[in-house]
Design a protein around this motif. Structure first.
Motif: not given
Length: 144
Positions: A136-143
Motif C-alpha cells: 500500500v505504501l509502495r503504491r503511494q510513491v508510484g511503484q
C-alpha cells in the motif's frame, strides 16, 4: 579481485537459483552467502580496490524512506496465525530489512521468505507505525 570461471552442472545451478534473489544476486553472491556467510549482509560501505569508499546498492525500501513513508528503525511485522508465529524486521537507513538474527536483505520478499521458510510476497509486511502493508505504501510513491 581476480575473477575465475567455474562450470557447474544443472543440479548445482538449480540449487543456486533456489537460493538467489532474482535479478539481484549473481551465482558468486549466492555461493559467498552460503559458503562464507556473506553477501546477504548490508555493509554500509565497502572498500574498492582503488581504496575509494563505495556505498552498497540501496534496498527496495529506500524510495519509501525518501518519500517519508518509512524511517530507519521502523519495525515491520508479519503474522502467521495458523503457525502461531510473528516475524519482525527493522528498516535500515539504506532501505534494507534487518532481521533479529542480524541478517539483512535488500528486498522484503527475500527477508520474509527467510523467516517463513517458504516463497512469499514480502510486500505484505505491516509497517507498525502506520498499520499499512508495504504494498500500500509502495503504491503511494508510484511503484508497482
Amino acid at each position: 579481485m581476480a575473477r575465475r570461471t567455474i562450470e557447474v552442472d544443472d543440479e548445482v545451478f538449480a540449487f543456486l537459483q533456489q537460493h538467489c534473489e532474482p535479478l539481484v544476486d549473481t551465482p558468486n553472491d549466492v555461493l559467498r552467502r552460503l559458503l562464507l556467510g556473506g553477501g546477504s549482509e548490508e555493509p554500509e560501505e565497502k572498500t574498492a580496490p582503488t581504496s575509494r569508499r563505495v556505498l552498497r546498492r540501496p534496498g527496495a525500501l529506500l524510495p519509501l524512506i525518501n518519500a517519508g513513508l518509512l524511517a530507519p528503525g521502523d519495525v515491520l511485522w508479519h503474522k502467521q496465525p495458523r503457525r502461531g508465529m510473528v516475524h519482525e524486521a527493522t528498516v535500515t537507513p539504506r532501505g534494507w530489512l534487518k532481521l533479529a538474527d542480524g541478517r539483512s536483505f535488500s528486498t522484503p520478499s527475500r527477508a520474509l521468505a527467510e523467516q517463513t521458510g517458504t516463497t512469499i510476497n514480502g510486500w505484505i509486511y505491516v509497517h507498525m507505525p502506520s498499520g499499512k502493508q508495504l504494498h500500500v505504501l509502495r503504491r503511494q510513491v508510484g511503484q508497482s
